[in-house]
Design a protein around this motif. Structure first.
Motif, short mmCIF file in Angstrom:
data_model
loop_
_atom_site.label_atom_id
_atom_site.label_comp_id
_atom_site.label_asym_id
_atom_site.label_seq_id
_atom_site.Cartn_x
_atom_site.Cartn_y
_atom_site.Cartn_z
N TYR A 61 84.39 73.98 91.90
CA TYR A 61 84.39 73.63 93.32
C TYR A 61 83.95 74.81 94.19
N HIS A 116 92.92 81.95 102.38
CA HIS A 116 93.74 80.83 101.90
C HIS A 116 93.45 80.55 100.43
N HIS A 132 92.93 77.52 98.95
CA HIS A 132 92.50 76.14 98.71
C HIS A 132 91.65 75.97 97.47
N PHE A 133 90.98 77.05 97.05
CA PHE A 133 90.16 76.97 95.85
C PHE A 133 90.84 77.64 94.65
N MET A 166 93.98 76.44 93.43
CA MET A 166 95.15 75.63 93.11
C MET A 166 95.41 75.58 91.61
N SER A 167 94.38 75.81 90.78
CA SER A 167 94.64 75.80 89.33
C SER A 167 95.60 76.93 88.98
#
Lengths: 456, 456
Positions: free
Chosen positions: A170, A418, A420-421, A423-424
């Motif tokens: 992503y 942040h 947001h990228f 989350m893994s």
């Protein structure tokens, strides 16, 4: 809840100049050296890689550098960034400390990186560059440069560390949405990449390898230049907008005495320097007296366990030699989730300031950092990137000490992006699958034996 | 670049009350009906699902409802949100139109949804609720409620449409980071879910099914209530902070005549209503004269191809009957990437206003929307969520018309969230793998034959 939650500034209050700390230091940092001659590199050595305006900023003796109008116009998309008072985190920790965070995640790319990506793209465009080549690890820097190149009509080619390329599709799509081309590194497209692949076709890559590839591509093409997202003086210079705004915001918050403690994470050092240098100017002038503290990953501890020595910035040895805290240019850290903090070296300017005793450094294991990230998310709302969770872990330790002593310490930290990228990484932490890693001294010692002969 | 890029407001300028449009309409919307008695539902029918404060707001005749201090304290984490002048998009389109966007993606959850999730969590906590059950499609609403429940110490259980649960693990992790529990829907844990699974063990789920599950869980437990992220009057009420701020910001921008056109996407309608209703008040009072235009997905076209009829809000028929534009409560749209816009129905209040001729509606195919999203990202920087790309597609069409006619139209749109958790959809678009879908009339007609007998 008493007092303001966020201190905003109108865009008319955007800083108009970047601050260069070097003239205010007791001595200048040692210069980068040409690896062949061992002489200081000159502008002509750097010209194939960087536009002249940035080379001039790299060595300027001026205390301030004006920010071009075209750069200010793009900064206005998200700057000035907010300064937050962490009322909810304070309440969750039951601490008398007053905690503030300067939030850089409001930029389009979600981190502080566009503060330098935008001027780098601007100066390249102004000097006729058609394409910029760069590397990215977890993707923060590549995203910032892709966004910035789109603003100035430049092509952008990014070598992304293979492990992240595979695990973070992503981030790659984000860069492609802004029009960039993304290659996994090591790639067969460069000599440096092909050499690594010949030794290990399954190489997960490293930031050092990706830098080698991007530098090779830029050096081999007249209309292509290179861009680096941290480490260099001009990068740290651009980031000082963070600290300049924060100084104004502290005054607006009625905290005239300034912070007692400023905490930031360090990978290459640009986030920490960006927040700290303007406050360091104020401290050196005797107006305030904060302690500065850098926080790095225990698995990539260049300040706390590295050597202060001349070393290459990349793995293949294409860059000038930089005097810095280093773990050795072919050191590859354990696979921690620390994004851009997994670099083997450190900004020479920050390294020099550290040797001068101007700030402290500590190292944190990753589970403590993610625990801090979750505590922060559940109180303040924002889910932090893995990098600033290192600073948050130290802020939370310090705030808990204040809860014991009753000290009303004023703490400021850099929330540089942040998550947001990322989350893994949170998923691994929340499911209990995340490990800390011991970094045995002999692994560091072994990498340091491969420092360039000059300093070994 | 002339003029300001973003118009910010200090947190002291946060709206102190929500605006209720109903008293200003020529007639009130038809009431929800009890599906058994076909009589208007009363507070006692709704009490198992919602706290009394929200039930009162659902039917209030007051024009304004004060926002509790505890809610304002949380709003301050990201509100007031910025209003942007889209200088760069205008330049990319070479249009004389002046384009503004109100950006709600600065909230911790990344969309406008926390504007209502926060007060819903607050009123529940104030009335002793221990747990909130809800549904989420793509994850925007679930994220907002998870964040809000963490702020007020409530447990949060979320039924997430199976297709998204599998395809968007990072959205799920985000909710878990804030402490929520996430179930795939249909789930075996509810009667409604088990029934769907018995018919189709591989069901991808739908928002209607997930609502049935969450309503069932809330109805069956005394300390658990339900929360809905759109559709209902009190949800639209809470969202009016968007429009109230935008009105102040238009004045600050020197645009005293207000916008000529306001464009927003519609799924359940809360984003559109939140921006539009305060401007509608001004229009009904004769102070400004904008056109309002809703944009919905061509694959889920409740305004433009649905029927205005009483229907259930969920698939299983647990909710009251709502008079709304509906495609039929068991309509399942094609697998477009439109997040929360894939709902079969529409807010009864907006549906009523549409019947009154107070705004227009158009439908857009998804590839045009993503093309608009990429154009926007490359000019303005922000990568929009799939939902607001629908509005952007219409804004871009309109701005191109202005480029032909020379009209200096002032356009305002709701950029209701960022696309950081929607990159897989961008990846499909950029790789050319995204299809538009034709929605044959007989599929709509077939679903409408299953409307409740009352209105069939």
């Amino acid at each position: 809840m008493t007092g303001r939650t966020k201190i905003t500034l109108d865009e008319s209050e955007l800083p108009r100049q970047w601050y260069n700390v070097i003239p205010d230091l007791p001595s200048p940092p040692p210069p980068p050296l040409h690896p062949g001659t061992l002489q200081p590199v000159g502008p002509e050595d750097l010209a194939p890689l960087f536009p002249m305006a940035l080379i001039a900023q790299e060595v300027t003796a001026d205390s301030y550098v004006p920010i071009p109008e075209e750069v200010l116009d793009v900064y206005r998309l998200w700057r000035p960034t907010p300064l937050y008072r962490a009322h909810r985190l304070e309440r969750a920790l039951n601490t008398p400390a007053r905690i503030y965070y300067k939030y850089e995640g409001v930029s389009p790319a979600g981190s502080h990186k566009p503060n330098t990506a935008v001027p780098q793209a601007y100066y390249n465009a102004a000097e006729g560059t058609r394409r910029i080549a760069t590397e990215t690890g977890a993707g923060q820097w590549g995203s910032a440069l892709a966004f910035s190149c789109a603003q100035f009509g430049l092509d952008c080619e990014i070598w992304m560390v293979r492990a992240s390329y595979d695990q973070k599709p992503y981030r790659r799509t984000l860069m492609e949405t802004w029009g960039a081309t993304v290659h996994p590194s090591p790639s067969p497209e460069t000599t440096a990449g092909a050499k690594v692949l010949a030794d290990d076709p399954d190489s997960p890559g490293s930031l050092g390898i990706a830098i080698s590839e991007a530098v090779e591509v830029a050096g081999g093409s007249a209309d292509t230049r290179y861009a680096l997202g941290s480490v260099l003086n001009h990068v740290l210079l651009h980031q000082t907008v963070i600290g300049e705004e924060a100084i104004k915001q502290f005054q607006a918050a009625g905290e005239e005495a300034g912070p007692d403690l400023i905490v930031g994470c360090t990978g290459g050092g640009s986030n920490f320097a960006g927040l700290v240098f303007p406050f360091l100017r104020e401290k050196l002038a005797g107006r305030i007296n904060p302690v500065f503290r850098a926080v790095e990953p225990a698995a990539s501890p260049s300040f706390t366990r590295g050597r202060y020595a001349y070393d290459f910035g990349d793995t293949a040895g294409f860059t000038p030699l930089l005097k810095m805290h280093t773990l050795g240019h072919d050191f590859i850290p354990d696979p921690i989730h620390a994004g851009g903090l997994r670099y083997h070296g450190m900004s020479p300017l920050l390294s020099h300031a550290y040797e001068l005793g101007l700030f402290e450094a500590v190292a944190k294991p990753q589970r403590e950092c993610f625990a801090a990230g979750v505590t922060f998310a559940r109180s303040e709302g924002i889910v932090p990137a893995p990098e600033p969770t290192h600073a948050l872990a130290e802020v939370i330790s310090e705030a808990k000490r204040c809860a014991e002593t009753g000290e009303e310490k004023v703490i400021l930290t850099a929330l540089c992006g942040h998550g947001h990228f990322d989350m893994s990484a949170y998923q691994r932490y929340l499911s209990g699958e995340m490990d800390d890693f011991e970094l045995p001294q002999d692994r560091i010692d072994a990498a340091l034996t491969r420092l360039p002969a000059l300093t070994r």
